[in-house]
Design a protein around this motif. Structure first.
Motif, PDB file in Angstrom:
ATOM      1  N   ASP A 200      81.117  33.451 -41.131  1.00 51.58           N
ATOM      2  CA  ASP A 200      80.359  32.582 -40.233  1.00 51.58           C
ATOM      3  C   ASP A 200      79.191  33.373 -39.638  1.00 51.58           C
ATOM      4  O   ASP A 200      79.377  34.250 -38.789  1.00 51.58           O
ATOM      5  CB  ASP A 200      81.286  32.073 -39.120  1.00 51.58           C
ATOM      6  N   SER A 202      76.934  32.458 -37.565  1.00 54.42           N
ATOM      7  CA  SER A 202      76.725  32.244 -36.129  1.00 54.42           C
ATOM      8  C   SER A 202      77.613  33.179 -35.313  1.00 54.42           C
ATOM      9  O   SER A 202      77.214  33.679 -34.252  1.00 54.42           O
ATOM     10  CB  SER A 202      76.989  30.786 -35.750  1.00 54.42           C
ATOM     11  N   HIS A 206      76.287  36.225 -32.849  1.00 55.85           N
ATOM     12  CA  HIS A 206      76.728  36.330 -31.452  1.00 55.85           C
ATOM     13  C   HIS A 206      77.331  37.693 -31.147  1.00 55.85           C
ATOM     14  O   HIS A 206      77.151  38.237 -30.053  1.00 55.85           O
ATOM     15  CB  HIS A 206      77.761  35.226 -31.168  1.00 55.85           C
ATOM     16  N   ARG A 229      68.523  36.102 -36.871  1.00 53.99           N
ATOM     17  CA  ARG A 229      68.141  34.953 -36.043  1.00 53.99           C
ATOM     18  C   ARG A 229      66.782  34.386 -36.442  1.00 53.99           C
ATOM     19  O   ARG A 229      66.534  33.192 -36.304  1.00 53.99           O
ATOM     20  CB  ARG A 229      68.142  35.363 -34.570  1.00 53.99           C
ATOM     21  N   SER A 245      73.476  28.236 -43.705  1.00 52.32           N
ATOM     22  CA  SER A 245      74.092  28.262 -42.390  1.00 52.32           C
ATOM     23  C   SER A 245      73.370  27.379 -41.376  1.00 52.32           C
ATOM     24  O   SER A 245      73.850  27.161 -40.268  1.00 52.32           O
ATOM     25  CB  SER A 245      74.143  29.698 -41.848  1.00 52.32           C
TER      26      SER A 245
END
Length: 246
Positions: A200, A202, A206, A229, A245
């Motif tokens: 993942d 994301s 993070h 990003r 994604s």
């Protein structure tokens, strides 16, 4: 100083005609205190790298250096005071007949700690559970609570490096953010270094400062999180992952 250096790592399973090359020539370096991600499709070799580092995948070649010490095929006991792993499935990684107190107490005992009672209580507090969970069994806990216990167990030896193998993918979406925030807070509080496997992007965006993209056992590109990003990748496969994604 580098906390983890992996140089030209090859990992395989089986031999002769049955040999499968799971990781091919992987190299990366993680400075102390950094969070580094490994991303790619299932079967790309991400988790196999973690297993080679811990000794769970015995057939490998290359060089693995942890906190300045090159490791061989047999891990000394001191290795596991420095390196601990949090597995993907909290349902499988905890003994069903052991209470939380036993899980944490036995780990502390194995690593030579004496003040076990007070340490168990502090570990439970550190992962946001508290004393009321101390004598519960895994079947009495939710998935998120079990993973908190697994994280507490990994923290028990006071390691410097945590290997995180998809630590939230088996959890409900509502719980995933809580566990990721807990891991981020623990890293900040304890100065931990993370090597995190995830499919993942994301989650990696993070949690991580940099990431390596894997395809068919090889690292095809290393990016910093700013490039992730900004959707800036050089390798076609990395671009494909980023686009998928969105």
């Amino acid at each position: 100083m580098s906390m983890l250096t992996v140089e030209n790592l090859n990992v395989w399973f089986g031999s002769n005609r049955d040999r499968v090359d799971a990781v091919i020539g992987a190299s990366f370096e993680i400075p102390r205190g950094e969070s580094f991600g490994l991303v790619g499709e299932s079967g790309s070799g991400k988790s196999t790298i973690l297993r080679a580092i811990t000794g769970l995948a015995p057939d490998w070649s290359g060089a693995i250096t942890v906190d300045g010490q090159q490791i061989g095929k047999v891990r000394p006991k001191t290795f596991f005071k420095t390196v601990q792993m949090v597995f993907q499935d909290p349902y499988a990684s905890l003994h069903p007949r052991h209470s939380v107190d036993q899980v944490l107490g036995e780990t502390l005992h194995l690593h030579g700690f004496k003040d076990i009672d007070s340490r168990v209580v502090k570990l439970l507090d550190d992962v946001g559970l508290g004393q009321k969970f101390r004598f519960r069994y895994p079947h009495q806990l939710s998935g998120g609570q079990r993973q908190r216990v697994a994280i507490a167990r990994a923290l028990a030896p006071e390691p410097a490096l945590l290997l995180l193998d998809e630590p939230t993918s088996a959890l409900d979406v509502s719980v995933q953010a809580e566990i990721l925030n807990l891991l981020a807070d623990l890293r900040a509080d304890r100065g931990l270094t993370y090597l995190m496997v995830s499919h993942d992007l994301s989650v990696v965006g993070h949690m991580c400062d940099r990431l390596a993209v894997m395809k068919d056992g090889e690292i095809v590109e290393v990016l910093d999180v700013a490039a992730l990003r900004a959707m800036e990748a050089a390798h076609p496969y990395s671009k494909q992952l980023l686009e998928a994604s969105v």
